[in-house]
Design a protein around this motif. Structure first.
Motif, PDB file in Angstrom:
ATOM      1  N   VAL A 189      10.070   4.841   7.916  1.00  0.00           N
ATOM      2  CA  VAL A 189      11.294   5.579   7.619  1.00  0.00           C
ATOM      3  C   VAL A 189      11.977   5.981   8.933  1.00  0.00           C
ATOM      4  O   VAL A 189      11.311   6.374   9.887  1.00  0.00           O
ATOM      5  N   ASP A 190      13.288   5.899   8.970  1.00  0.00           N
ATOM      6  CA  ASP A 190      14.068   6.272  10.152  1.00  0.00           C
ATOM      7  C   ASP A 190      13.820   7.745  10.476  1.00  0.00           C
ATOM      8  O   ASP A 190      14.128   8.620   9.663  1.00  0.00           O
TER       9      ASP A 190
ATOM     10  N   GLY B 103       7.040   2.977   0.564  1.00  0.00           N
ATOM     11  CA  GLY B 103       5.752   3.276  -0.061  1.00  0.00           C
ATOM     12  C   GLY B 103       5.252   4.678   0.170  1.00  0.00           C
ATOM     13  O   GLY B 103       4.057   4.939   0.016  1.00  0.00           O
ATOM     14  N   PHE B 104       6.163   5.600   0.519  1.00  0.00           N
ATOM     15  CA  PHE B 104       5.753   6.988   0.734  1.00  0.00           C
ATOM     16  C   PHE B 104       6.274   7.844  -0.419  1.00  0.00           C
ATOM     17  O   PHE B 104       7.485   7.978  -0.605  1.00  0.00           O
ATOM     18  N   TYR B 105       5.362   8.430  -1.177  1.00  0.00           N
ATOM     19  CA  TYR B 105       5.718   9.119  -2.417  1.00  0.00           C
ATOM     20  C   TYR B 105       5.564  10.642  -2.330  1.00  0.00           C
ATOM     21  O   TYR B 105       5.231  11.299  -3.291  1.00  0.00           O
ATOM     22  N   GLY B 106       5.853  11.198  -1.166  1.00  0.00           N
ATOM     23  CA  GLY B 106       5.863  12.668  -1.021  1.00  0.00           C
ATOM     24  C   GLY B 106       4.607  13.166  -0.377  1.00  0.00           C
ATOM     25  O   GLY B 106       3.605  12.495  -0.390  1.00  0.00           O
ATOM     26  N   GLY B 107       4.792  14.355   0.084  1.00  0.00           N
ATOM     27  CA  GLY B 107       5.662  15.472  -0.029  1.00  0.00           C
ATOM     28  C   GLY B 107       5.551  16.198  -1.373  1.00  0.00           C
ATOM     29  O   GLY B 107       6.464  16.059  -2.167  1.00  0.00           O
ATOM     30  N   HIS B 108       4.488  17.050  -1.625  1.00  0.00           N
ATOM     31  CA  HIS B 108       4.383  17.828  -2.854  1.00  0.00           C
ATOM     32  C   HIS B 108       4.056  19.282  -2.526  1.00  0.00           C
ATOM     33  O   HIS B 108       3.095  19.565  -1.828  1.00  0.00           O
TER      34      HIS B 108
ATOM     35  N   ASP C  88       0.851  -1.184   0.000  1.00  0.00           N
ATOM     36  CA  ASP C  88       0.000   0.000   0.000  1.00  0.00           C
ATOM     37  C   ASP C  88       0.887   1.234   0.000  1.00  0.00           C
ATOM     38  O   ASP C  88       1.963   1.241   0.599  1.00  0.00           O
ATOM     39  N   LYS C  89       0.413   2.276  -0.657  1.00  0.00           N
ATOM     40  CA  LYS C  89       1.226   3.478  -0.823  1.00  0.00           C
ATOM     41  C   LYS C  89       0.484   4.696  -0.281  1.00  0.00           C
ATOM     42  O   LYS C  89      -0.743   4.677  -0.149  1.00  0.00           O
ATOM     43  N   MET C  90       1.250   5.745  -0.021  1.00  0.00           N
ATOM     44  CA  MET C  90       0.680   6.992   0.470  1.00  0.00           C
ATOM     45  C   MET C  90       1.343   8.156  -0.244  1.00  0.00           C
ATOM     46  O   MET C  90       2.550   8.141  -0.500  1.00  0.00           O
ATOM     47  N   ILE C  91       0.535   9.152  -0.581  1.00  0.00           N
ATOM     48  CA  ILE C  91       1.044  10.383  -1.179  1.00  0.00           C
ATOM     49  C   ILE C  91       0.263  11.532  -0.563  1.00  0.00           C
ATOM     50  O   ILE C  91      -0.941  11.407  -0.298  1.00  0.00           O
ATOM     51  N   THR C  92       0.939  12.649  -0.303  1.00  0.00           N
ATOM     52  CA  THR C  92       0.274  13.750   0.381  1.00  0.00           C
ATOM     53  C   THR C  92       0.882  15.085  -0.050  1.00  0.00           C
ATOM     54  O   THR C  92       1.668  15.138  -0.999  1.00  0.00           O
TER      55      THR C  92
END
Length: 333
Positions: free
Chosen positions: A79-80, A111-116, A62-66
């Motif tokens: 993520v560390d 699975g974290f795609y930003g950060g926009h 599963d992925k997340m974008i924000t």
């Protein structure tokens, strides 16, 4: 949905407490000019993340974008946190080697795609990620977050239309914290129920109490199961609140201190802590031990970031794509 047990409540408390204190530390470092540029903090909205993580399949499926309020989400996904803090301080040990900064945390591995930084840019991108999951039959679901201000972007409607037409495995989530920068929801449209935008596309949609991680988890579970079945997207409006300004440079002249204090009465961390105490899930000593662990980890992150080096100038050239055989620019004059 996985049961919400004593262990879940204790994890929620420790995670949300850490996210809150992590952001508080960033605010202090910003005032010391150790964090430069913009800084958008998540204080008050932690239940939206905690509830979602409870039902996600982490590890890349599963992925997340924000948008740009994006520091604690990648931490929750694995993520560390030291690397996140280092990125905010522009250090080479950061998630993007110090070149992304506050608004551009990223981790494909988790699975974290930003950060926009462009308002609403992530909405069609999130739909595109879901298209890839459907095309390659990964079984994954993309959670696409945006604020109430971004809900007025035209690209939202294009993404909603295509997501429904193609039955994409995506959950669109509006984190409605009441204000688009300093503009209240009441002033941006002739309706205040943002979730109703989904009705025009016959998309399953509805409001959710975004201050309660249980309510968030229940709504997210239903939406993600719908997506996994191949039944397409859902649009959820998480009604939440931010205790700090839009960014650190926000004077907050658009709201009163009394309004903020009123929302603090339903603070998600306090709600979870109350349940822990009511059910004797932890003693006072055990709660204090959690608070101490959180404090120590935040300080560890700050120390790691401050002691890390800034990138060498050469790195500016190392991260630029170069095509050796590009035909239109002669390599030898």
């Amino acid at each position: 949905m996985k049961p919400i047990t004593k262990e879940v409540y204790l994890k929620w408390y420790e995670d949300m407490q850490f996210w809150r204190k992590f952001e508080d530390k960033l605010a202090a470092l910003y005032i010391q000019q150790k964090v430069r540029g913009f800084l958008h903090l998540y204080n008050g909205q932690e239940a939206v993340l905690a509830g979602a993580l409870h039902v996600m399949e982490l590890g890349g499926k599963d992925k997340m974008i924000t948008a740009y309020r994006n520091h604690v989400q990648p931490i929750g996904m694995g993520v560390d946190p030291r690397k996140v803090m280092a990125e905010l301080l522009g250090k080479v040990t950061g998630t993007s080697k110090g070149m992304g900064g506050s608004m551009h945390i990223f981790s494909k591995e988790h699975g974290f795609y930003g950060g926009h930084g462009i308002v609403g840019a992530q909405i069609p991108v999130g739909a595109g990620m879901a298209f890839a999951d459907k095309y390659f039959e990964t079984g994954g679901v993309t959670l696409t977050y945006f604020g109430d201000g971004a809900a007025r972007q035209g690209s939202l409607h294009e993404a909603f239309n295509m997501a429904m037409n193609w039955k994409l495995p995506v959950v669109f989530i509006c984190e409605n914290n009441g204000y688009a920068m300093g503009t209240s929801v009441e002033r941006t449209a002739n309706h205040t129920d943002i979730w109703k935008l989904g009705l025009g596309y016959e998309m399953p949609c509805g409001p959710v109490d975004g201050m309660n991680p249980v309510k968030v988890a229940e709504a997210m579970h239903e939406a993600m199961e719908r997506a996994r079945r191949g039944d397409g997207p859902t649009f959820l409006e998480m009604k939440t609140y931010r205790y700090r300004g839009h960014s650190m440079s926000d004077a907050q002249l658009y709201r009163t201190k009394d309004e903020v204090e009123e929302y603090k009465k339903i603070d998600p961390i306090t709600q979870v802590l109350d349940i822990i105490k009511e059910n004797n899930y932890a003693t006072e000593a055990e709660i204090e031990a959690i608070d101490e662990r959180v404090k120590d980890l935040v300080e560890e992150c700050a120390t790691f970031a401050e002691e890390s080096d800034f990138p060498e100038i050469q790195q500016l050239y190392d991260v630029v794509y170069e095509q050796e055989n590009y035909p239109f620019i002669p390599h030898k004059l």
